[in-house]
Design an enzyme around this catalytic site. Structure first.
Site, PDB file in Angstrom:
ATOM      1  N   ARG A  28     119.297 -15.458 -32.239  1.00 31.00           N
ATOM      2  CA  ARG A  28     120.730 -15.252 -32.003  1.00 31.00           C
ATOM      3  C   ARG A  28     121.036 -13.757 -32.095  1.00 31.00           C
ATOM      4  O   ARG A  28     120.629 -13.101 -33.043  1.00 31.00           O
ATOM      5  CB  ARG A  28     121.541 -16.020 -33.061  1.00 31.00           C
ATOM      6  CG  ARG A  28     123.031 -15.788 -32.960  1.00 31.00           C
ATOM      7  CD  ARG A  28     123.849 -16.524 -34.036  1.00 31.00           C
ATOM      8  NE  ARG A  28     125.212 -16.087 -33.936  1.00 31.00           N
ATOM      9  CZ  ARG A  28     126.028 -15.835 -34.953  1.00 31.00           C
ATOM     10  NH1 ARG A  28     125.642 -16.044 -36.185  1.00 31.00           N
ATOM     11  NH2 ARG A  28     127.244 -15.391 -34.741  1.00 31.00           N
ATOM     12  N   HIS A  43     130.954 -10.257 -32.013  1.00 31.60           N
ATOM     13  CA  HIS A  43     130.584 -10.212 -33.433  1.00 31.60           C
ATOM     14  C   HIS A  43     131.075  -8.873 -33.986  1.00 31.60           C
ATOM     15  O   HIS A  43     130.286  -8.014 -34.384  1.00 31.60           O
ATOM     16  CB  HIS A  43     129.071 -10.393 -33.590  1.00 31.60           C
ATOM     17  CG  HIS A  43     128.616 -10.774 -34.976  1.00 31.60           C
ATOM     18  ND1 HIS A  43     127.732 -11.795 -35.218  1.00 31.60           N
ATOM     19  CD2 HIS A  43     128.902 -10.264 -36.191  1.00 31.60           C
ATOM     20  CE1 HIS A  43     127.496 -11.901 -36.528  1.00 31.60           C
ATOM     21  NE2 HIS A  43     128.192 -10.971 -37.136  1.00 31.60           N
ATOM     22  N   GLU A  68     132.909 -15.791 -36.761  1.00 35.35           N
ATOM     23  CA  GLU A  68     133.754 -15.696 -37.955  1.00 35.35           C
ATOM     24  C   GLU A  68     135.100 -15.024 -37.699  1.00 35.35           C
ATOM     25  O   GLU A  68     135.374 -13.925 -38.225  1.00 35.35           O
ATOM     26  CB  GLU A  68     133.005 -14.954 -39.058  1.00 35.35           C
ATOM     27  CG  GLU A  68     131.674 -15.571 -39.428  1.00 35.35           C
ATOM     28  CD  GLU A  68     131.063 -14.951 -40.692  1.00 35.35           C
ATOM     29  OE1 GLU A  68     131.592 -13.954 -41.198  1.00 35.35           O
ATOM     30  OE2 GLU A  68     130.061 -15.503 -41.184  1.00 35.35           O
ATOM     31  N   ASN A  90     128.647 -20.779 -40.363  1.00 34.65           N
ATOM     32  CA  ASN A  90     128.025 -19.793 -41.252  1.00 34.65           C
ATOM     33  C   ASN A  90     128.504 -20.101 -42.657  1.00 34.65           C
ATOM     34  O   ASN A  90     129.707 -20.214 -42.886  1.00 34.65           O
ATOM     35  CB  ASN A  90     128.491 -18.369 -40.927  1.00 34.65           C
ATOM     36  CG  ASN A  90     127.957 -17.858 -39.604  1.00 34.65           C
ATOM     37  OD1 ASN A  90     127.187 -18.544 -38.927  1.00 34.65           O
ATOM     38  ND2 ASN A  90     128.353 -16.663 -39.233  1.00 34.65           N
ATOM     39  N   TYR A 141     127.506 -19.314 -47.037  1.00 34.80           N
ATOM     40  CA  TYR A 141     126.648 -18.628 -48.007  1.00 34.80           C
ATOM     41  C   TYR A 141     126.935 -18.996 -49.459  1.00 34.80           C
ATOM     42  O   TYR A 141     126.060 -18.947 -50.295  1.00 34.80           O
ATOM     43  CB  TYR A 141     126.828 -17.108 -47.879  1.00 34.80           C
ATOM     44  CG  TYR A 141     126.301 -16.521 -46.592  1.00 34.80           C
ATOM     45  CD1 TYR A 141     124.994 -16.070 -46.496  1.00 34.80           C
ATOM     46  CD2 TYR A 141     127.104 -16.417 -45.464  1.00 34.80           C
ATOM     47  CE1 TYR A 141     124.498 -15.524 -45.329  1.00 34.80           C
ATOM     48  CE2 TYR A 141     126.622 -15.865 -44.275  1.00 34.80           C
ATOM     49  CZ  TYR A 141     125.312 -15.426 -44.217  1.00 34.80           C
ATOM     50  OH  TYR A 141     124.835 -14.887 -43.048  1.00 34.80           O
ATOM     51  N   GLU A 184     124.262 -19.254 -39.433  1.00 36.02           N
ATOM     52  CA  GLU A 184     123.876 -18.249 -40.438  1.00 36.02           C
ATOM     53  C   GLU A 184     123.830 -18.881 -41.818  1.00 36.02           C
ATOM     54  O   GLU A 184     124.738 -19.640 -42.198  1.00 36.02           O
ATOM     55  CB  GLU A 184     124.895 -17.104 -40.540  1.00 36.02           C
ATOM     56  CG  GLU A 184     124.855 -16.094 -39.447  1.00 36.02           C
ATOM     57  CD  GLU A 184     125.890 -14.985 -39.656  1.00 36.02           C
ATOM     58  OE1 GLU A 184     126.221 -14.686 -40.825  1.00 36.02           O
ATOM     59  OE2 GLU A 184     126.358 -14.452 -38.652  1.00 36.02           O
TER      60      GLU A 184
HETATM   61  C1  FCB Z   1     128.371 -12.895 -42.237  1.00 38.46           C
HETATM   62  C2  FCB Z   1     128.327 -12.076 -40.959  1.00 38.46           C
HETATM   63  C3  FCB Z   1     126.990 -11.438 -40.715  1.00 38.46           C
HETATM   64  C4  FCB Z   1     126.357 -10.930 -41.984  1.00 38.46           C
HETATM   65  C5  FCB Z   1     126.346 -11.991 -43.051  1.00 38.46           C
HETATM   66  C6  FCB Z   1     125.698 -11.565 -44.329  1.00 38.46           C
HETATM   67  O1  FCB Z   1     129.693 -12.966 -42.685  1.00 38.46           O
HETATM   68  O2  FCB Z   1     128.623 -12.892 -39.861  1.00 38.46           O
HETATM   69  O3  FCB Z   1     127.171 -10.448 -39.737  1.00 38.46           O
HETATM   70  O4  FCB Z   1     126.959  -9.772 -42.385  1.00 38.46           O
HETATM   71  O5  FCB Z   1     127.658 -12.381 -43.319  1.00 38.46           O
END
Ligand code: FCB
Length: 449
Positions: free
Chosen positions: A78, A122, A167, A297, A299, A356
């Site tokens: 990607r 992006h 995002e 995405n 985390y 992501e």
């Molecule tokens: C996300 C972004 C990506 C990267 C990761 C760690 O929010 O999409 O570009 O910075 O975090």
């Protein structure tokens, strides 16, 4: 015997990257200035005073990166298109060198048996468009329409998957309200204006794509995360967590999948004095057209405490004492399962791709020339176990892309946060696959672990 985690046949194991973070070559071959060029060149914005001027020099080294990706067995790569590489002035003349560059990247991927997933936006807006109001100016819908039409016409034959936006929460709430990302403003009403314009651009990109007759899949990437009350017994924390989640998740998911903005959030914000965006006839239909997949995405999770001093949402996300990565994000794999099942329950996307997920770690090359990153392996391992559990529970997850293929320019954190499964020495541009890269290659080979 340890449990076997087998993923569905044809599962798309990938890696993710983004133009400004990896390309460098910030003014090569006629590229225009982007908002991240301006932001990173302005003293004080980037924690370690670095810029993306050179980054990983992907612009000149894409063949080497793609060769490494092939050796690891990566199925999908990607990357994103830099808008100012295609339209240096934001509108008007197309820069042929930009088009040629992305054609070369896509052809190289295909030669190596890797699919290309392309993000249209992006975060690197042409500065010339920022100067005209950027995402807070509704005229951007027309500028974006011109941009996507060029991409479909000139790259459409080579792209395997299209992602309209990455995002939009970050481009709007972080860029226009919290200010940690370009353009670095602090205006909540402008942030909401940006939300609406971003979503209109997403809808426009989908509409134009369907008109183009191209047949690859198109979707959007949203960052979402679960918000839990910091104190599970506190009603106030539960309310604050709810508002946080409405802003982080529903503000984007609801208009796209349900065709409405979250009423509860908008009523609340209005009471707080926020000016809501003007919604014109046809806007919500444009935004909520059918897409082929939901790109997620994620985390971390939020644990929200009520704090009336924080306008407008009156909540703060606090640490819970869980382990955290080098990005200071807490590791809470259960959040992946909760989120996937939440999305599935509320929006029922026909298909989900995790576009992501990954971890920043304090990596270095050891005496043996290796980069040992057991924490990253453990992070991905734990999150994948939750993805697997969600698939078993019926959530149609069809792919998983690690963020990131290689270490890169991590926005306001500059070069100081390493998210890659491939180590980059920024002085020499030498690439060294980390232990996590070999571990991930093993997973891809077995389609599980
Ligand atoms: C996300 C972004 C990506 C990267 C990761 C760690 O929010 O999409 O570009 O910075 O975090």
């Amino acid at each position: 015997m340890a449990e076997q985690y087998q993923f569905p046949d044809g599962f798309d194991w990938g890696v993710a990257t983004a133009s400004y973070q990896i390309e460098g070559a910030w003014k090569a071959d006629g590229k225009g200035e982007g908002i991240w060029d301006r932001f990173s060149h302005t003293p004080g914005n980037i924690h370690d005073d670095t810029t993306g001027d050179e980054a990983c020099d992907f612009y000149h080294r894409y063949e080497e990166d793609i060769r490494i990706a092939k050796e690891l067995g990566i199925k999908v790569y990607r990357f994103s298109i830099s808008w100012p590489r295609i339209f240096p002035d934001g509108t008007g003349n197309v820069c042929e060198a930009g088009i040629e560059f992305y054609r070369r990247v896509l052809e190289c991927l295909h030669k190596n048996g890797i699919k290309g997933a392309v993000t249209i936006y992006h975060w690197d807006l042409p500065q010339k468009l920022q100067d005209r109001g950027g995402w807070a100016n509704r005229e951007i819908v027309g500028w974006f329409e011109d941009y996507v039409k060029v991409l479909y016409a000139r790259l459409g034959d080579l792209v395997d998957t299209w992602i309209t936006l990455n995002e939009p929460y970050c481009s709007s709430i972080l860029g226009y309200w919290l200010g940690g990302l370009a353009p670095g403003y602090h205006d909540y009403s402008a942030a909401l204006e940006a939300v609406h314009n971003l979503l209109l651009c997403h809808g426009t990109a989908v509409r134009e794509y369907r008109k183009s007759g191209l047949k690859a899949e198109i979707g959007i990437t949203l960052n979402m995360n679960m918000s839990y009350p910091f104190d599970p017994d506190s009603k106030e924390d539960a309310e604050a967590a709810k508002l946080n989640q409405l802003q982080a998740n529903n503000l984007f998911g609801d208009p796209i999948y349900l065709g409405t903005y979250p009423e509860e959030l908008f009523t609340y914000l209005k009471k707080k004095g926020v000016v809501l965006p003007e919604i014109k006839d046809g806007d919500m239909e444009l935004i909520s057209q059918k897409i082929d997949f939901f790109g997620l995405n994620t985390y971390f999770t939020d644990h929200v405490k009520k704090d009336p001093s924080v306008w407008p949402l009156e909540g703060v996300s606090l640490k819970t004492g869980r382990p955290h990565t080098d990005a200071d994000w807490e590791v809470n794999p259960q959040g992946m399962y909760d989120l996937l099942t939440w999305i599935h329950g509320r929006y029922k996307p026909q298909k989900l791709i995790i576009t992501e997920n990954g971890a920043a770690c304090n990596d270095w090359i050891n005496l043996e020339g290796k980069v040992e990153d057991p924490n990253r392996i453990d992070y991905i391992h734990r999150y994948l176990m939750e993805v697997h559990k969600a698939i078993k529970a019926g959530v149609p997850v069809a792919g998983y892309y690690v963020w990131c293929f290689c270490d890169n320019f991590e926005w306001a954190w500059g070069l100081s946060r390493r998210f890659g499964i491939v180590y980059v020495d920024y002085k020499t541009q030498k690439r060294t696959p980390k232990e996590s890269a070999y571990w991930y290659a093993g997973i891809i080979k077995q389609n599980g672990f």
